[in-house]
Design a protein around this motif. Structure first.
Motif, PDB file in Angstrom:
ATOM      1  N   PHE A  38       0.847  -1.183   0.000  1.00 31.64           N
ATOM      2  CA  PHE A  38       0.000   0.000   0.000  1.00 31.64           C
ATOM      3  C   PHE A  38       0.886   1.238   0.000  1.00 31.64           C
ATOM      4  CE2 PHE A  38      -2.299  -3.464   1.855  1.00 31.64           C
ATOM      5  CZ  PHE A  38      -3.575  -3.349   1.338  1.00 31.64           C
ATOM      6  N   CYS A  39       0.517   2.258  -0.763  1.00 35.64           N
ATOM      7  CA  CYS A  39       1.302   3.493  -0.835  1.00 35.64           C
ATOM      8  C   CYS A  39       0.366   4.664  -1.099  1.00 35.64           C
ATOM      9  CB  CYS A  39       2.381   3.401  -1.910  1.00 35.64           C
ATOM     10  SG  CYS A  39       1.781   2.854  -3.523  1.00 35.64           S
ATOM     11  N   ASP A  40       0.853   5.873  -0.824  1.00 36.99           N
ATOM     12  CA  ASP A  40       0.018   7.049  -1.024  1.00 36.99           C
ATOM     13  C   ASP A  40       0.215   7.604  -2.427  1.00 36.99           C
ATOM     14  OD1 ASP A  40       2.438   8.371  -0.962  1.00 36.99           O
ATOM     15  OD2 ASP A  40       2.185   9.115   1.079  1.00 36.99           O
ATOM     16  N   ASN A  41      -0.423   8.732  -2.716  1.00 37.47           N
ATOM     17  CA  ASN A  41      -0.450   9.238  -4.090  1.00 37.47           C
ATOM     18  C   ASN A  41       0.880   9.788  -4.583  1.00 37.47           C
ATOM     19  OD1 ASN A  41      -0.264  11.682  -2.729  1.00 37.47           O
ATOM     20  ND2 ASN A  41      -2.417  12.199  -2.994  1.00 37.47           N
ATOM     21  N   PHE A  42       1.871   9.982  -3.687  1.00 40.16           N
ATOM     22  CA  PHE A  42       3.189  10.408  -4.145  1.00 40.16           C
ATOM     23  C   PHE A  42       3.877   9.288  -4.919  1.00 40.16           C
ATOM     24  CE2 PHE A  42       7.800  10.695  -3.572  1.00 40.16           C
ATOM     25  CZ  PHE A  42       8.048  11.956  -4.070  1.00 40.16           C
ATOM     26  N   VAL A  57       3.555  -8.802  -7.554  1.00 40.93           N
ATOM     27  CA  VAL A  57       3.413  -7.953  -6.368  1.00 40.93           C
ATOM     28  C   VAL A  57       2.205  -7.062  -6.615  1.00 40.93           C
ATOM     29  CG1 VAL A  57       4.461  -6.196  -4.886  1.00 40.93           C
ATOM     30  CG2 VAL A  57       5.893  -7.966  -5.909  1.00 40.93           C
ATOM     31  N   TYR A  58       1.222  -7.112  -5.716  1.00 40.44           N
ATOM     32  CA  TYR A  58      -0.044  -6.416  -5.933  1.00 40.44           C
ATOM     33  C   TYR A  58      -0.094  -5.168  -5.057  1.00 40.44           C
ATOM     34  CZ  TYR A  58      -0.963 -11.025  -7.830  1.00 40.44           C
ATOM     35  OH  TYR A  58      -0.875 -12.181  -8.543  1.00 40.44           O
ATOM     36  N   ALA A  59      -0.410  -4.047  -5.698  1.00 44.96           N
ATOM     37  CA  ALA A  59      -0.350  -2.755  -5.009  1.00 44.96           C
ATOM     38  C   ALA A  59      -1.711  -2.085  -4.986  1.00 44.96           C
ATOM     39  CB  ALA A  59       0.670  -1.845  -5.687  1.00 44.96           C
ATOM     40  N   LYS A 107     -14.895  14.769   0.117  1.00 49.56           N
ATOM     41  CA  LYS A 107     -14.384  15.188  -1.184  1.00 49.56           C
ATOM     42  C   LYS A 107     -14.039  13.915  -1.975  1.00 49.56           C
ATOM     43  CE  LYS A 107      -9.728  15.871   0.726  1.00 49.56           C
ATOM     44  NZ  LYS A 107      -8.619  16.840   0.887  1.00 49.56           N
ATOM     45  N   PRO A 108     -13.820  14.011  -3.261  1.00 54.42           N
ATOM     46  CA  PRO A 108     -13.557  12.806  -4.057  1.00 54.42           C
ATOM     47  C   PRO A 108     -12.258  12.112  -3.643  1.00 54.42           C
ATOM     48  CG  PRO A 108     -14.154  14.651  -5.479  1.00 54.42           C
ATOM     49  CD  PRO A 108     -13.929  15.217  -4.108  1.00 54.42           C
ATOM     50  N   VAL A 109     -12.317  10.783  -3.541  1.00 51.24           N
ATOM     51  CA  VAL A 109     -11.162   9.950  -3.200  1.00 51.24           C
ATOM     52  C   VAL A 109     -10.888   9.037  -4.381  1.00 51.24           C
ATOM     53  CG1 VAL A 109     -10.200   8.284  -1.586  1.00 51.24           C
ATOM     54  CG2 VAL A 109     -11.785  10.030  -0.761  1.00 51.24           C
ATOM     55  N   LYS A 110      -9.636   9.065  -4.878  1.00 52.94           N
ATOM     56  CA  LYS A 110      -9.265   8.250  -6.027  1.00 52.94           C
ATOM     57  C   LYS A 110      -8.304   7.158  -5.584  1.00 52.94           C
ATOM     58  CE  LYS A 110      -8.321  12.189  -6.952  1.00 52.94           C
ATOM     59  NZ  LYS A 110      -8.501  13.497  -6.257  1.00 52.94           N
ATOM     60  N   VAL A 111      -8.639   5.910  -5.905  1.00 52.81           N
ATOM     61  CA  VAL A 111      -7.830   4.767  -5.492  1.00 52.81           C
ATOM     62  C   VAL A 111      -7.645   3.830  -6.675  1.00 52.81           C
ATOM     63  CG1 VAL A 111      -7.703   2.736  -4.004  1.00 52.81           C
ATOM     64  CG2 VAL A 111      -8.503   4.891  -3.069  1.00 52.81           C
ATOM     65  N   CYS A 112      -6.423   3.326  -6.815  1.00 55.81           N
ATOM     66  CA  CYS A 112      -6.108   2.312  -7.826  1.00 55.81           C
ATOM     67  C   CYS A 112      -5.654   1.055  -7.100  1.00 55.81           C
ATOM     68  CB  CYS A 112      -5.015   2.812  -8.774  1.00 55.81           C
ATOM     69  SG  CYS A 112      -4.549   1.622 -10.049  1.00 55.81           S
ATOM     70  N   THR A 144     -10.108  -1.300   1.981  1.00 54.75           N
ATOM     71  CA  THR A 144      -8.866  -2.025   2.250  1.00 54.75           C
ATOM     72  C   THR A 144      -7.698  -1.067   2.436  1.00 54.75           C
ATOM     73  OG1 THR A 144      -9.697  -3.840   0.881  1.00 54.75           O
ATOM     74  CG2 THR A 144      -7.359  -3.865   1.426  1.00 54.75           C
ATOM     75  N   TYR A 145      -7.655  -0.020   1.609  1.00 51.32           N
ATOM     76  CA  TYR A 145      -6.586   0.979   1.724  1.00 51.32           C
ATOM     77  C   TYR A 145      -6.616   1.659   3.083  1.00 51.32           C
ATOM     78  CZ  TYR A 145      -3.978   5.277   0.876  1.00 51.32           C
ATOM     79  OH  TYR A 145      -3.097   6.321   0.970  1.00 51.32           O
TER      80      TYR A 145
END
Length: 294
Positions: A38-42, A57-59, A107-112, A144-145
């Protein structure tokens, strides 16, 4: 904290940016082991997650809408959001089964994500302005994030409680004490999972105190030998002996009187309460008297 990397400047590398290079360097030991990271948007990007997926490896991570490969259909929602809280929309990426979701919270949250599907939706509890709690539908990737991303923040929080506060212009000293704090924090986390050490880790402060006693183990630093206490306490303080003018009349010199001599003087020692002749020479009665009687 199992691994970290110190930024020492830009490197010539074919990787897609600094964030991608850091993630790939720190996940070398996880290749083909089917781990979830798991990692942030940076750090997150579509290209990075594709490369990691090829290496098994699944991120999962929050994603900026201006990243290359972000679905065009979701850019409007990522910028303006939805009119209702809890509404979401997801798109399956054409490569490597990546899922990109936009969910409306405050506010909108974007996750991949590389291992979370678009359906079914989970539920997440949020507090309203009225103080009541309400459940909202939420994509599985976002739920999950939120569950696993707090590991880095929690580690930083534990280190900041009682960390070694030493400032230095020499970078290697700051790096050494940072590694020392990381080692102590890791030891606290491991000890909490061991029932035999449960009494030692009642709190972070209790663990550090017990560690301090173990590290010292009766150690005492060598101190310089100072003046003896008897020299400081037995020596009495007294006024200085100065020749002063008495009442202005001539009086017999006390030292001359002891030597059966008849000499007069106007100078007087206030400390000794006697009149003594003084002309600034070593043979004066004032100096001779104090040498023999002090």
């Amino acid at each position: 904290m199992s691994q970290f990397q110190v930024y020492v400047g830009r490197e010539i590398s074919p990787e897609r940016g600094l964030g991608a290079r850091v993630v790939k360097d720190l996940t070398r030991s996880l290749i083909h082991k089917y781990h979830n990271i798991f990692c942030d948007n940076f750090f997150s990007s579509i290209g990075l997650f594709q490369d990691l997926h090829e290496e098994r490896v699944y991120a999962t991570g929050t994603l900026r809408s201006d990243r290359h490969g972000f679905p065009t259909e979701l850019k409007v929602h990522a910028k303006k959001g939805f009119h209702m809280r809890g509404k979401s929309e997801s798109r399956q990426h054409c490569h490597n089964n990546l899922t990109v979701s936009v969910w409306q919270d405050t506010k909108p949250v974007k996750v991949c994500s590389a291992f979370c599907q678009t359906v079914p939706l989970d539920e997440v509890e949020r507090k309203l302005k009225t103080g009541e709690c309400h459940n909202f539908p939420c994509p599985h990737s976002i739920n999950t994030y939120n569950k696993y991303i707090v590991g880095v923040d929690r580690n930083d929080q534990l280190r900041e409680y009682y960390h070694v506060r030493l400032k230095s212009r020499m970078y290697y000293k700051c790096l050494f004490w940072m590694v020392f704090d990381v080692a102590v924090t890791n030891a606290i986390i491991i000890a909490k999972s061991n029932p035999d050490h449960h009494q030692v880790v009642k709190s972070t402060k209790a663990f550090r105190t017990a560690l301090l006693h173990k590290l010292l183990d009766g150690y005492c630093s060598i101190k310089r030998k100072g003046r003896q206490l008897s020299e400081l306490t037995t020596k009495k303080f007294c006024k200085a002996h100065y020749p002063l003018i008495g009442d202005g009349k001539q009086h017999r010199c006390y030292y001359c009187f002891l030597a059966n001599k008849e000499k007069d003087t106007k100078l007087y020692c206030e400390e000794c309460q006697v009149y003594l002749r003084y002309k600034g020479q070593e043979t004066d009665c004032f100096l001779q008297y104090h040498k023999h009687h002090d």
